[in-house]
Design a protein around this motif. Structure first.
Motif, PDB file in Angstrom:
ATOM      1  N   PRO A   1       0.836  -1.204   0.000  1.00  0.00           N
ATOM      2  CA  PRO A   1       0.000   0.000   0.000  1.00  0.00           C
ATOM      3  C   PRO A   1       0.868   1.251   0.000  1.00  0.00           C
ATOM      4  O   PRO A   1       2.056   1.197   0.333  1.00  0.00           O
ATOM      5  N   PRO A   2       0.292   2.392  -0.349  1.00  0.00           N
ATOM      6  CA  PRO A   2       1.062   3.632  -0.350  1.00  0.00           C
ATOM      7  C   PRO A   2       1.755   3.849   0.996  1.00  0.00           C
ATOM      8  O   PRO A   2       1.149   3.678   2.053  1.00  0.00           O
TER       9      PRO A   2
ATOM     10  N   GLY B   1      13.400  11.062  -1.264  1.00  0.00           N
ATOM     11  CA  GLY B   1      13.027  10.780   0.110  1.00  0.00           C
ATOM     12  C   GLY B   1      11.682  11.398   0.451  1.00  0.00           C
ATOM     13  O   GLY B   1      11.370  12.506   0.019  1.00  0.00           O
ATOM     14  N   GLY B   2      10.862  10.667   1.181  1.00  0.00           N
ATOM     15  CA  GLY B   2       9.556  11.155   1.601  1.00  0.00           C
ATOM     16  C   GLY B   2       8.466  11.028   0.562  1.00  0.00           C
ATOM     17  O   GLY B   2       7.315  11.378   0.830  1.00  0.00           O
ATOM     18  N   ALA B   3       8.786  10.513  -0.626  1.00  0.00           N
ATOM     19  CA  ALA B   3       7.774  10.380  -1.689  1.00  0.00           C
ATOM     20  C   ALA B   3       6.768   9.285  -1.332  1.00  0.00           C
ATOM     21  O   ALA B   3       7.151   8.158  -1.026  1.00  0.00           O
ATOM     22  N   LEU B   4       5.501   9.624  -1.369  1.00  0.00           N
ATOM     23  CA  LEU B   4       4.442   8.647  -1.124  1.00  0.00           C
ATOM     24  C   LEU B   4       4.322   7.772  -2.363  1.00  0.00           C
ATOM     25  O   LEU B   4       4.121   8.270  -3.471  1.00  0.00           O
ATOM     26  N   HIS B   5       4.457   6.451  -2.179  1.00  0.00           N
ATOM     27  CA  HIS B   5       4.432   5.529  -3.319  1.00  0.00           C
ATOM     28  C   HIS B   5       3.848   4.186  -2.894  1.00  0.00           C
ATOM     29  O   HIS B   5       3.878   3.820  -1.730  1.00  0.00           O
ATOM     30  N   GLY B   6       3.300   3.482  -3.865  1.00  0.00           N
ATOM     31  CA  GLY B   6       2.794   2.134  -3.670  1.00  0.00           C
ATOM     32  C   GLY B   6       3.314   1.268  -4.802  1.00  0.00           C
ATOM     33  O   GLY B   6       3.723   1.771  -5.848  1.00  0.00           O
ATOM     34  N   VAL B   7       3.317  -0.045  -4.595  1.00  0.00           N
ATOM     35  CA  VAL B   7       3.828  -0.970  -5.601  1.00  0.00           C
ATOM     36  C   VAL B   7       2.837  -2.115  -5.758  1.00  0.00           C
ATOM     37  O   VAL B   7       2.429  -2.728  -4.771  1.00  0.00           O
TER      38      VAL B   7
ATOM     39  N   GLY C   1       2.978  10.116  -6.841  1.00  0.00           N
ATOM     40  CA  GLY C   1       2.395  11.418  -7.160  1.00  0.00           C
ATOM     41  C   GLY C   1       1.149  11.320  -8.026  1.00  0.00           C
ATOM     42  O   GLY C   1       0.936  12.146  -8.896  1.00  0.00           O
ATOM     43  N   GLY C   2       0.335  10.273  -7.805  1.00  0.00           N
ATOM     44  CA  GLY C   2      -0.893  10.106  -8.572  1.00  0.00           C
ATOM     45  C   GLY C   2      -0.689   9.554  -9.973  1.00  0.00           C
ATOM     46  O   GLY C   2      -1.641   9.438 -10.733  1.00  0.00           O
TER      47      GLY C   2
END
Length: 109
Positions: free
Chosen positions: A49-50, A87-93, A71-72
């Motif tokens: 999850p993100p 660093g700090g980037a909101l991401h999901g896989v 970033g959407g």
């Protein structure tokens, strides 16, 4: 039993898992003072999850196909491709196919 981390100077096998991919799990390969490297393993349809971490990250797809949301936007990684995240980037896989990747994290204190 936990798999031990590699020591400095120890060779780490980072080749594609191939047929073993369906039975493997994500493992930390090593963790040093400022750097951590893990082999991420996700079966098709499974996801992380993100989330975010403080340090910079690289995701290097070894096999399969991963969809990294950042970033959407969707970034599809195929074998041999790498993505850099600040660093700090909101991401999901999400694994679009059974996949493994090397994830490198710069650790921030």
């Amino acid at each position: 039993m936990a798999q031990p981390h590699a020591s400095a100077g120890q060779i780490i096998d980072a080749q594609p898992l191939g047929a073993r991919l369906v039975d493997e799990k994500t493992v930390a390969l090593f963790k040093a003072q400022d750097l951590e490297v893990m082999r991420l393993v996700l079966q098709a349809g499974k996801a992380l999850p993100p989330h975010q971490v403080a340090g910079e990250i690289t995701i290097h797809c070894i096999e399969g196909v991963l969809d990294v949301t950042l970033g959407g936007r969707s970034h599809v990684l195929r074998a041999g491709q790498m993505l850099f995240l600040t660093g700090g980037a909101l991401h999901g896989v999400t694994a679009m196919e059974d996949a493994s990747a090397l994830v490198t994290i710069a650790l921030k204190r």
